[in-house]
Design a protein around this motif. Structure first.
Motif, mmCIF file in Angstrom:
data_model
loop_
_atom_site.group_PDB
_atom_site.id
_atom_site.type_symbol
_atom_site.label_atom_id
_atom_site.label_comp_id
_atom_site.label_asym_id
_atom_site.label_seq_id
_atom_site.Cartn_x
_atom_site.Cartn_y
_atom_site.Cartn_z
ATOM 1 N N ASP A 159 -68.011 79.167 -29.016
ATOM 2 C CA ASP A 159 -68.278 77.756 -29.341
ATOM 3 C C ASP A 159 -69.634 77.316 -28.807
ATOM 4 O O ASP A 159 -70.417 76.674 -29.522
ATOM 5 C CB ASP A 159 -67.168 76.872 -28.775
ATOM 6 C CG ASP A 159 -67.332 75.419 -29.175
ATOM 7 O OD1 ASP A 159 -67.313 75.131 -30.389
ATOM 8 O OD2 ASP A 159 -67.500 74.574 -28.280
ATOM 9 N N ARG A 191 -72.849 76.188 -31.200
ATOM 10 C CA ARG A 191 -73.475 74.862 -31.063
ATOM 11 C C ARG A 191 -74.968 74.999 -30.764
ATOM 12 O O ARG A 191 -75.794 74.228 -31.279
ATOM 13 C CB ARG A 191 -72.771 74.056 -29.972
ATOM 14 C CG ARG A 191 -71.363 73.598 -30.348
ATOM 15 C CD ARG A 191 -70.736 72.788 -29.236
ATOM 16 N NE ARG A 191 -69.346 72.457 -29.504
ATOM 17 C CZ ARG A 191 -68.945 71.404 -30.222
ATOM 18 N NH1 ARG A 191 -69.857 70.586 -30.741
ATOM 19 N NH2 ARG A 191 -67.665 71.166 -30.411
ATOM 20 N N CYS A 246 -73.892 72.439 -34.187
ATOM 21 C CA CYS A 246 -72.593 71.787 -34.392
ATOM 22 C C CYS A 246 -71.483 72.805 -34.168
ATOM 23 O O CYS A 246 -71.742 73.990 -33.994
ATOM 24 C CB CYS A 246 -72.497 71.211 -35.804
ATOM 25 S SG CYS A 246 -72.566 72.473 -37.105
ATOM 26 N N LYS A 247 -70.254 72.312 -34.175
ATOM 27 C CA LYS A 247 -69.110 73.204 -34.080
ATOM 28 C C LYS A 247 -68.989 73.978 -35.387
ATOM 29 O O LYS A 247 -69.179 73.419 -36.468
ATOM 30 C CB LYS A 247 -67.824 72.422 -33.813
ATOM 31 C CG LYS A 247 -66.645 73.308 -33.446
ATOM 32 C CD LYS A 247 -65.483 72.482 -32.951
ATOM 33 C CE LYS A 247 -64.320 73.373 -32.498
ATOM 34 N NZ LYS A 247 -64.676 74.189 -31.322
#
Length: 306
Positions: free
Chosen positions: A7, A11, A16-17
């Motif tokens: 994650d 990012r 972003c996710k």
């Protein structure tokens, strides 16, 4: 951060996710059709580790739409990775691979293509297709190594040797792909020290990412019979965390940790049952890392520099 999580890496890279959309290209496996073997790896499920992929009967565009719909509430307006997960996803004629992979990579919200395969299914024509794709979008190729120890590799019927893996990593990098390596912790007969040896080897392979899995016993895998006969013990939670922490310590600090446990299909999971509650496992794992000061890379030394 105690480890370089997927994650966090996504990012930082894409802003972003990012979620993976599991796809099924309808591929087979040479370790099941008689080319390499007829029964597959002993730990592998009847679905070729593609339990969470969409149906292979649907066109890729429809599979992507279905997969997006499942996670849209968690990722409104977000980005995705097209993930070919089931069986061996380079085991097909090059033109078929080019068509399927191009369709998956085409949408604007797909930021990368992820292809899971075997190290022995990367011939020159396949590598040519992958090199073309890598020019368009980031391309990741996942290789199922599991262990570097020959005795274990034979016992689990992996069907390819360590030099084949080494060559695959070199060829994939030459084609412009990034490499993610799978390792299973808790394989029958392996000691914690042997598991850490495998992690050290992966650390020095040049791979950009790793997936660390807990050995699961599934009721439709051949290993289930050995488990019933008492020949395959499974790891207790604290033992797994201990080995996992030791493996993380020897990995390069910048290697992306794509997975720290597994997602065994609960409909088929036999053992260890503690692994079924993933949220609790991750919470307990992070607590263990805090208590034992586990930091990725704290014991890493590259053999290439010695």
């Amino acid at each position: 951060m105690r480890y370089h999580s997927f994650d966090r890496a996504m990012r930082g890279r894409f802003g972003c996710k990012v979620y993976k959309l599991s796809l099924d290209g309808g591929f087979g496996c040479p370790n099941r059709d008689g080319t390499v073997g007829a029964r597959g790896c002993s730990f592998c499920s009847a679905r070729g580790s593609g339990e969470f992929a969409a149906s292979a009967w649907l066109p890729i565009e429809e599979q992507l739409a279905c997969a997006r719909a499942r996670v849209a509430h968690k990722n409104p307006g977000g980005k995705y990775i097209a993930y070919f997960q089931s069986y061996t996803n380079t085991y097909a004629p090059p033109e078929r691979l080019r068509s399927l992979f191009s369709a998956a990579a085409a949408p604007e919200d797909i930021v990368a293509l992820d292809v899971a395969t075997r190290p022995d299914c990367l011939g020159p024509e396949v590598l040519e297709v992958l090199a073309e794709l890598a020019q368009r979008k980031p391309l990741w190729v996942e290789l199922g190594l599991q262990t570097i120890h020959p005795e274990t590799a034979r016992a689990i019927r992996r069907g390819c040797s360590l030099p084949v893996f080494d060559e695959a990593v070199r060829n994939l990098h030459a084609a412009g792909a990034e490499v993610i390596v799978h390792q299973i912790l808790g394989l029958p007969g392996e000691t914690p020290a042997q598991m850490v040896e495998t992690a050290r080897y992966i650390a020095d392979s040049g791979a950009e990412g790793i997936k660390l899995h807990l050995l699961h016993i599934l009721d439709d895998a051949d290993m289930y019979e050995d488990y019933l006969a008492g020949r395959v013990p499974v790891m207790e939670k604290q033992d797994y965390f201990s080995v996992l922490g030791a493996c993380l310590r020897v990995l390069p600090p910048n290697m992306v940790i794509h997975r720290l446990t597994g997602d065994g299909d609960k409909r088929h999971l036999i053992a260890p049952l503690w692994s079924a509650d993933k949220k609790r496992v991750l919470n307990d794992m992070n607590r263990y890392f805090e208590q034992h000061d586990v930091i990725q890379g704290s014991d890493w030394v590259s053999n290439k520099n010695t």
